[in-house]
Write a protein that holds these residues in place. Structure first.
Motif, PDB file in Angstrom:
ATOM      1  N   LEU A   1       0.870  -1.188   0.000  1.00 24.10           N
ATOM      2  CA  LEU A   1       0.000   0.000   0.000  1.00 24.10           C
ATOM      3  C   LEU A   1       0.897   1.224   0.000  1.00 24.10           C
ATOM      4  O   LEU A   1       2.095   1.129   0.299  1.00 24.10           O
ATOM      5  CB  LEU A   1      -0.875   0.025   1.250  1.00 24.10           C
ATOM      6  CG  LEU A   1      -1.753  -1.184   1.540  1.00 24.10           C
ATOM      7  CD1 LEU A   1      -2.722  -0.843   2.658  1.00 24.10           C
ATOM      8  CD2 LEU A   1      -2.512  -1.629   0.315  1.00 24.10           C
ATOM      9  N   LEU A   2       0.310   2.387  -0.264  1.00 30.53           N
ATOM     10  CA  LEU A   2       1.129   3.591  -0.379  1.00 30.53           C
ATOM     11  C   LEU A   2       1.780   3.990   0.935  1.00 30.53           C
ATOM     12  O   LEU A   2       2.710   4.784   0.966  1.00 30.53           O
ATOM     13  CB  LEU A   2       0.310   4.740  -0.963  1.00 30.53           C
ATOM     14  CG  LEU A   2      -1.018   5.105  -0.301  1.00 30.53           C
ATOM     15  CD1 LEU A   2      -0.814   6.106   0.810  1.00 30.53           C
ATOM     16  CD2 LEU A   2      -1.969   5.646  -1.334  1.00 30.53           C
ATOM     17  N   SER A   3       1.301   3.430   2.040  1.00 28.77           N
ATOM     18  CA  SER A   3       1.897   3.765   3.340  1.00 28.77           C
ATOM     19  C   SER A   3       3.066   2.842   3.690  1.00 28.77           C
ATOM     20  O   SER A   3       3.678   3.000   4.748  1.00 28.77           O
ATOM     21  CB  SER A   3       0.820   3.698   4.424  1.00 28.77           C
ATOM     22  OG  SER A   3       0.062   2.519   4.259  1.00 28.77           O
TER      23      SER A   3
ATOM     24  N   LEU B   1      -1.408  -1.550  -4.390  1.00 27.95           N
ATOM     25  CA  LEU B   1      -2.834  -1.224  -4.436  1.00 27.95           C
ATOM     26  C   LEU B   1      -2.978   0.296  -4.294  1.00 27.95           C
ATOM     27  O   LEU B   1      -3.223   0.815  -3.221  1.00 27.95           O
ATOM     28  CB  LEU B   1      -3.581  -1.946  -3.301  1.00 27.95           C
ATOM     29  CG  LEU B   1      -5.079  -1.728  -3.248  1.00 27.95           C
ATOM     30  CD1 LEU B   1      -5.815  -2.984  -3.683  1.00 27.95           C
ATOM     31  CD2 LEU B   1      -5.560  -1.344  -1.857  1.00 27.95           C
ATOM     32  N   ALA B   2      -2.756   1.001  -5.374  1.00 24.19           N
ATOM     33  CA  ALA B   2      -2.837   2.471  -5.430  1.00 24.19           C
ATOM     34  C   ALA B   2      -2.370   2.874  -6.814  1.00 24.19           C
ATOM     35  O   ALA B   2      -1.655   2.115  -7.477  1.00 24.19           O
ATOM     36  CB  ALA B   2      -1.921   3.124  -4.395  1.00 24.19           C
ATOM     37  N   VAL B   3      -2.759   4.072  -7.213  1.00 20.79           N
ATOM     38  CA  VAL B   3      -2.223   4.561  -8.492  1.00 20.79           C
ATOM     39  C   VAL B   3      -0.839   5.172  -8.272  1.00 20.79           C
ATOM     40  O   VAL B   3       0.068   4.987  -9.068  1.00 20.79           O
ATOM     41  CB  VAL B   3      -3.204   5.540  -9.202  1.00 20.79           C
ATOM     42  CG1 VAL B   3      -3.433   6.807  -8.391  1.00 20.79           C
ATOM     43  CG2 VAL B   3      -2.709   5.895 -10.590  1.00 20.79           C
ATOM     44  N   GLY B   4      -0.651   5.874  -7.154  1.00 23.53           N
ATOM     45  CA  GLY B   4       0.651   6.480  -6.849  1.00 23.53           C
ATOM     46  C   GLY B   4       1.610   5.430  -6.311  1.00 23.53           C
ATOM     47  O   GLY B   4       1.185   4.460  -5.678  1.00 23.53           O
ATOM     48  N   PHE B   5       2.899   5.625  -6.573  1.00 30.38           N
ATOM     49  CA  PHE B   5       3.868   4.620  -6.085  1.00 30.38           C
ATOM     50  C   PHE B   5       5.152   5.301  -5.615  1.00 30.38           C
ATOM     51  O   PHE B   5       6.234   4.740  -5.709  1.00 30.38           O
ATOM     52  CB  PHE B   5       4.141   3.572  -7.172  1.00 30.38           C
ATOM     53  CG  PHE B   5       4.330   4.145  -8.550  1.00 30.38           C
ATOM     54  CD1 PHE B   5       5.568   4.624  -8.949  1.00 30.38           C
ATOM     55  CD2 PHE B   5       3.272   4.229  -9.428  1.00 30.38           C
ATOM     56  CE1 PHE B   5       5.746   5.181 -10.199  1.00 30.38           C
ATOM     57  CE2 PHE B   5       3.430   4.790 -10.687  1.00 30.38           C
ATOM     58  CZ  PHE B   5       4.672   5.262 -11.083  1.00 30.38           C
TER      59      PHE B   5
ATOM     60  N   VAL C   1      -9.130   2.795 -12.698  1.00 29.11           N
ATOM     61  CA  VAL C   1     -10.377   2.441 -12.001  1.00 29.11           C
ATOM     62  C   VAL C   1     -10.740   3.432 -10.889  1.00 29.11           C
ATOM     63  O   VAL C   1     -11.889   3.507 -10.486  1.00 29.11           O
ATOM     64  CB  VAL C   1     -10.327   1.017 -11.399  1.00 29.11           C
ATOM     65  CG1 VAL C   1     -10.284  -0.016 -12.495  1.00 29.11           C
ATOM     66  CG2 VAL C   1      -9.164   0.839 -10.452  1.00 29.11           C
ATOM     67  N   LEU C   2      -9.742   4.152 -10.399  1.00 31.79           N
ATOM     68  CA  LEU C   2     -10.045   5.075  -9.292  1.00 31.79           C
ATOM     69  C   LEU C   2     -10.214   6.520  -9.759  1.00 31.79           C
ATOM     70  O   LEU C   2     -10.481   7.411  -8.956  1.00 31.79           O
ATOM     71  CB  LEU C   2      -8.962   4.978  -8.199  1.00 31.79           C
ATOM     72  CG  LEU C   2      -7.494   5.019  -8.627  1.00 31.79           C
ATOM     73  CD1 LEU C   2      -7.070   6.364  -9.123  1.00 31.79           C
ATOM     74  CD2 LEU C   2      -6.623   4.581  -7.464  1.00 31.79           C
ATOM     75  N   THR C   3     -10.093   6.733 -11.048  1.00 34.81           N
ATOM     76  CA  THR C   3     -10.110   8.107 -11.573  1.00 34.81           C
ATOM     77  C   THR C   3     -11.374   8.876 -11.178  1.00 34.81           C
ATOM     78  O   THR C   3     -11.300   9.968 -10.595  1.00 34.81           O
ATOM     79  CB  THR C   3      -9.996   8.070 -13.114  1.00 34.81           C
ATOM     80  OG1 THR C   3      -8.760   7.447 -13.449  1.00 34.81           O
ATOM     81  CG2 THR C   3     -10.055   9.461 -13.719  1.00 34.81           C
TER      82      THR C   3
ATOM     83  N   SER D   1      -3.835  14.760  -4.117  1.00 35.24           N
ATOM     84  CA  SER D   1      -2.786  13.991  -4.816  1.00 35.24           C
ATOM     85  C   SER D   1      -1.797  13.452  -3.768  1.00 35.24           C
ATOM     86  O   SER D   1      -2.006  12.365  -3.235  1.00 35.24           O
ATOM     87  CB  SER D   1      -2.099  14.859  -5.865  1.00 35.24           C
ATOM     88  OG  SER D   1      -1.480  15.998  -5.286  1.00 35.24           O
ATOM     89  N   ARG D   2      -0.775  14.226  -3.438  1.00 34.20           N
ATOM     90  CA  ARG D   2       0.132  13.856  -2.355  1.00 34.20           C
ATOM     91  C   ARG D   2       0.431  15.118  -1.547  1.00 34.20           C
ATOM     92  O   ARG D   2       0.640  16.201  -2.118  1.00 34.20           O
ATOM     93  CB  ARG D   2       1.451  13.285  -2.901  1.00 34.20           C
ATOM     94  CG  ARG D   2       1.339  11.882  -3.475  1.00 34.20           C
ATOM     95  CD  ARG D   2       1.049  10.823  -2.401  1.00 34.20           C
ATOM     96  NE  ARG D   2       0.954   9.474  -2.933  1.00 34.20           N
ATOM     97  CZ  ARG D   2      -0.165   8.902  -3.389  1.00 34.20           C
ATOM     98  NH1 ARG D   2      -1.314   9.553  -3.343  1.00 34.20           N
ATOM     99  NH2 ARG D   2      -0.143   7.661  -3.840  1.00 34.20           N
ATOM    100  N   GLY D   3       0.493  14.973  -0.220  1.00 31.00           N
ATOM    101  CA  GLY D   3       0.647  16.118   0.659  1.00 31.00           C
ATOM    102  C   GLY D   3       1.887  16.945   0.372  1.00 31.00           C
ATOM    103  O   GLY D   3       1.854  18.184   0.397  1.00 31.00           O
TER     104      GLY D   3
ATOM    105  N   PRO E   1      -8.874  11.849   5.737  1.00 31.53           N
ATOM    106  CA  PRO E   1      -7.693  10.995   5.953  1.00 31.53           C
ATOM    107  C   PRO E   1      -7.287  10.166   4.733  1.00 31.53           C
ATOM    108  O   PRO E   1      -7.234   8.946   4.792  1.00 31.53           O
ATOM    109  CB  PRO E   1      -8.136  10.101   7.106  1.00 31.53           C
ATOM    110  CG  PRO E   1      -9.605   9.944   6.889  1.00 31.53           C
ATOM    111  CD  PRO E   1     -10.092  11.226   6.286  1.00 31.53           C
ATOM    112  N   HIS E   2      -6.988  10.817   3.644  1.00 31.26           N
ATOM    113  CA  HIS E   2      -6.526  10.159   2.407  1.00 31.26           C
ATOM    114  C   HIS E   2      -7.496   9.048   1.972  1.00 31.26           C
ATOM    115  O   HIS E   2      -7.121   7.877   1.908  1.00 31.26           O
ATOM    116  CB  HIS E   2      -5.103   9.595   2.602  1.00 31.26           C
ATOM    117  CG  HIS E   2      -4.366   9.419   1.309  1.00 31.26           C
ATOM    118  ND1 HIS E   2      -3.001   9.498   1.205  1.00 31.26           N
ATOM    119  CD2 HIS E   2      -4.815   9.155   0.055  1.00 31.26           C
ATOM    120  CE1 HIS E   2      -2.635   9.294  -0.047  1.00 31.26           C
ATOM    121  NE2 HIS E   2      -3.729   9.077  -0.765  1.00 31.26           N
ATOM    122  N   ILE E   3      -8.722   9.469   1.664  1.00 29.94           N
ATOM    123  CA  ILE E   3      -9.758   8.477   1.314  1.00 29.94           C
ATOM    124  C   ILE E   3     -10.365   8.724  -0.060  1.00 29.94           C
ATOM    125  O   ILE E   3     -11.443   8.216  -0.365  1.00 29.94           O
ATOM    126  CB  ILE E   3     -10.908   8.465   2.361  1.00 29.94           C
ATOM    127  CG1 ILE E   3     -11.495   9.878   2.536  1.00 29.94           C
ATOM    128  CG2 ILE E   3     -10.439   7.892   3.688  1.00 29.94           C
ATOM    129  CD1 ILE E   3     -12.835   9.895   3.257  1.00 29.94           C
TER     130      ILE E   3
HETATM  131  C1  GLV Z   1      -4.080   7.082  -3.646  1.00 31.95           C
HETATM  132  O1  GLV Z   1      -3.629   8.096  -3.210  1.00 31.95           O
HETATM  133  C2  GLV Z   1      -3.487   6.369  -4.723  1.00 31.95           C
HETATM  134  O2  GLV Z   1      -2.362   6.696  -5.129  1.00 31.95           O
HETATM  135  O3  GLV Z   1      -4.122   5.413  -5.213  1.00 31.95           O
END
Ligand code: GLV
Length: 330
Positions: free
Chosen positions: A52-54, A74-78, A99-101, A237-239, A285-287
């Motif tokens: 996960l992104l965390s 499991l995220a678009v960002g990596f 899919v999350l767009t 997007s990202r903090g 909270p990043h949802i």
């Molecule tokens: C959420 O922030 C993602 O990158 O999927």
């Protein structure tokens, strides 16, 4: 023998069931994330990791997992994964774009509407017993969204989806992107402008860039000071794309009117983050991608990427394509 997969959190059932049909799956079942040490301990003999992104996935984790061939995020960002290091070691990295767009764009709009029309403040006002005059002409006035100007920073998939929604609000649409987006210009009459123009002309600025060395703190003091005093900044997007300390100053001292934030430089953001003391922000909270449908679909995509890889195909959402050349060389 089925390939071994370590999953750093319980992912939606639809994906997990499919994963279990094809792989030997071990899942970290606590709500809080495993520490890096725990991840390293658990990847010793795995063939794949679902992250996960965390989760910070770097050289140490790769070294702890000599058999690992793929990290399926499991995220678009990596930005939490050291991509260069993965590529160097021939490890494939995949993500879950597309899919999350729409779900994420919806949430940018939820933040935008909430902060402009003071929805969260209004909710507290009623619940806290402050509503003791039935109606007042100046009660909790916000700013109009309809007909205003929106500036989209990063007009990729999510930024474009945010822009399409703006059309329904009859907004003037500005965007800033490294490449021209002719479909947005044709379809929505959007105009490509440089970042400074976008910031100084927009009533709402919505950030949709990935976090890279180039975008880290791209919204700094100088940029915030370009914005209108009546403008709002939205970020899901990202903090770290925004300098949080300067954003606090901007909100506190009235350089801008407000902000809607789903992401923070540090997550979870500590309760003593000064931003949380301000009334003119709406936070979450990043949802942004968290709808039942989308999170389930993201989990299925993770399985599709793993399955393709272990069947000898190129995973559909491979983000480090250079890994294919490395493999050929080996
Ligand atoms: C959420 O922030 C993602 O990158 O999927």
């Amino acid at each position: 023998m089925k390939p071994k997969v370590y999953v750093t959190r319980e992912i939606p059932e639809r994906g997990l069931e499919k994963m279990k049909e094809r792989f030997d799956v071990d899942v970290w079942s606590e709500y809080a994330p495993p520490s890096k040490e725990v991840i390293m301990e658990n990847v010793r003999d795995v063939d794949a990791l679902v992250s996960l992104l965390s989760d910070k996935i770097d050289a140490e984790v790769f070294t702890a997992a000599p058999k690992m061939k793929i990290v399926a995020q499991l995220a678009v960002g990596f930005d939490n994964i050291d991509l260069k290091e993965a590529t160097k070691r021939g490890i494939h990295v995949t993500n879950t774009p597309g899919v999350l767009t729409e779900t994420t764009a919806d949430f940018a709009w939820a933040l935008l509407m909430a902060v402009a029309r003071r929805v969260v403040e209004a909710d507290k006002y009623v619940r806290n017993g402050q509503w003791n005059v039935g109606w007042h002409p100046n009660m909790l006035s916000g700013r109009d969204v309809y007909g205003a100007t929106i500036g989209i920073v990063g007009a990729g998939r999510i930024g474009s989806a945010v822009a399409r929604r703006a059309k329904g609000f009859n907004m003037k649409i500005l965007y800033n992107d490294v490449v021209p987006r002719s479909e947005l210009e044709k379809e929505l009459g959007a105009k490509r402008v440089n970042l400074d123009v976008l910031l100084s002309e927009s009533d709402f600025v919505s950030i949709h860039v990935s976090l890279t060395n180039q975008t880290y703190h791209m919204i700094n003091e100088e940029k915030l000071r370009l914005m209108k005093k009546t403008a709002y900044l939205i970020n899901n997007s990202r903090g770290a794309v925004i300098d949080g300390k300067k954003l606090y100053q901007a909100l506190k001292e009235g350089w801008i009117a407000g902000a809607g934030l789903d992401v923070f430089e540090r997550e979870p953001t500590p309760l003593d983050n000064a931003l949380l003391k301000l009334e003119n922000i709406v936070v979450a909270p990043h949802i942004s991608s968290s709808s039942y449908e989308t999170r389930s679909r993201m989990a299925e995509m993770v399985v599709e990427n793993l399955t393709a890889f272990f069947e000898g195909r190129i995973p559909p959402n491979l983000v480090n394509r250079e890994v294919l050349n490395i493999q050929k060389l080996n």
